[in-house]
Write an enzyme that holds these catalytic residues in place. Structure first.
Site, PDB file in Angstrom:
ATOM      1  N   ASP A 297      -6.598  -7.510   9.023  1.00 20.08           N
ATOM      2  CA  ASP A 297      -5.904  -6.503   9.849  1.00 20.08           C
ATOM      3  C   ASP A 297      -6.347  -6.607  11.315  1.00 20.08           C
ATOM      4  O   ASP A 297      -5.516  -6.597  12.228  1.00 20.08           O
ATOM      5  CB  ASP A 297      -6.209  -5.083   9.351  1.00 20.08           C
ATOM      6  CG  ASP A 297      -5.510  -4.768   8.036  1.00 20.08           C
ATOM      7  OD1 ASP A 297      -4.443  -5.343   7.770  1.00 20.08           O
ATOM      8  OD2 ASP A 297      -6.036  -3.933   7.269  1.00 20.08           O
TER       9      ASP A 297
ATOM     10  N   LYS B  67      -8.812  -0.284   0.190  1.00 22.62           N
ATOM     11  CA  LYS B  67      -9.515  -1.251   1.049  1.00 22.62           C
ATOM     12  C   LYS B  67     -11.025  -1.017   1.089  1.00 22.62           C
ATOM     13  O   LYS B  67     -11.793  -1.946   1.277  1.00 22.62           O
ATOM     14  CB  LYS B  67      -8.944  -1.207   2.467  1.00 22.62           C
ATOM     15  CG  LYS B  67      -7.503  -1.698   2.540  1.00 22.62           C
ATOM     16  CD  LYS B  67      -6.974  -1.734   3.952  1.00 22.62           C
ATOM     17  CE  LYS B  67      -5.496  -2.080   3.947  1.00 22.62           C
ATOM     18  NZ  LYS B  67      -4.947  -2.256   5.292  1.00 22.62           N
TER      19      LYS B  67
END
Ligand code: ATR
Length: 310
Positions: free
Chosen positions: A122, A86
């Site tokens: 997220d 990420k």
């Protein structure tokens, strides 16, 4: 068709051999074989009649930019990025949305007009999960994040700050990491609107003797540590921290309930596990790739099936 593809498979012939539908979406990770993303997204893709396939792609560290270039050349719609890529993905995109910028990580990519757009779903997924589970808004809560030094903890804590939550307490085993994060988030907590004791933004080591007393002034406790992934794991919090007025969210959904959620239920607190976060981060990604689609209920059933829940 393979369960997991590699960079060497990234040609149209290799990808689509034996498959009725062309691969146009992927999750990139290492390891990636366990990722539930295909089970989450494929039914939603099928429901749109888009006739596209979602695949898993094993990508080694330092190969993320190369992998994204290849997917773009192969006309992919986009990709999800999972652990440990990420942060690397952040550097590989042309543009970032505000959540990805503040969270310092990218978990969703959209290829559009020759550009790579990076998003982070997220944090926004967490906000929607908390609303669905507890019917409350993150912005109205005093929140304690345990594991605030890890990737998930940093994303969730940063999103709480972006939402303007009432109070944020960062707890981590390695307390320096939580202090570093607090340094980045201070500017979101400059107003003095909190009534009652305590600063709006505070940091505690996980073994602090003051932690239990601190939770008097907390509404929502979120576990983002990896403690609980093994059935034999203890609760990540020391004894005496949980109270009946707490909402307790464990980002771990397997096993369920974790020791933390079991103890929380025992004291009368309300609890939820991370399945809703997994669901909503996926729903938001899908809506970025296919604006106007409403995949929520399809993805909810798909996820229940994938994890064997009723
Ligand atoms: P990442 O999410 O970046 O991959 P991780 O190694 O999975 O990181 O750890 C996630 C979080 O769990 C971290 O906050 C980690 O604490 P440290 O920053 O001190 O490493 C926390 N964690 C892992 N094992 C732990 C344990 N046994 N007790 C307390 N916290 C733990």
């Amino acid at each position: 068709m393979k369960d997991v593809y590699t960079l060497q498979d990234l040609s149209r012939i290799q990808l689509d051999e034996g498959a009725g539908q062309p691969a146009r979406l992927a999750v990139l990770g290492s390891p990636v074989a366990h990722s539930l993303s295909p089970q989450l997204h494929q039914p939603a893709l099928d429901a749109t009649h888009a006739k596209l396939r979602y695949i898993r792609l094993e990508v080694e560290p330092s190969q993320v930019a190369d992998a994204l270039d290849k997917l773009q050349a192969l006309d992919f719609v986009g990709a999800n990025i999972t652990v440990p890529h990420k942060f690397e993905a952040l550097a590989a995109v042309d543009e970032l949305d505000s959540a990805a910028h503040t969270l310092g990580a990218v978990n969703t990519i959209l290829f559009e007009n020759g550009r790579k757009l990076g998003f982070n779903t997220d944090g926004p997924g967490f906000v929607r999960a908390i609303h669905e589970e507890f019917l409350v808004d993150v912005k109205d809560l005093r929140i304690l994040v345990v594991g605030a030094g890890g990737g998930a903890g940093q994303a969730i804590a940063a999103q709480c700050a972006l939402e303007g939550c009432e109070r944020l307490v960062l707890v981590n085993r390695t307390v320096e990491k939580a202090h570093q994060l607090a340094g980045r988030l201070t500017r979101y907590f400059e107003s003095e609107r909190l009534e009652g004791p305590g600063e709006r933004l505070e940091v505690f080591p996980i073994d602090s003797p003051h932690l239990a007393g601190e939770t008097d002034h907390i509404d929502l406790i979120v576990n983002t540590t990896s403690v609980g992934l093994k059935r034999t794991d203890p609760s990540p919090l020391p004894p005496g921290c949980l109270q009946p007025h707490h909402l307790v969210y464990d980002t771990i959904y397997n096993p369920s309930p974790t020791k933390l959620l079991g103890e929380a239920s025992q004291v009368g607190a309300r609890t939820a596990n991370g399945l809703s976060l997994l669901l909503y981060q996926g729903v938001i990604a899908f809506e970025l790739w296919f604006p106007g689609q409403r995949p929520l209920e399809t993805m909810r059933s798909a996820l229940r099936e994938a994890v064997g829940a009723s």
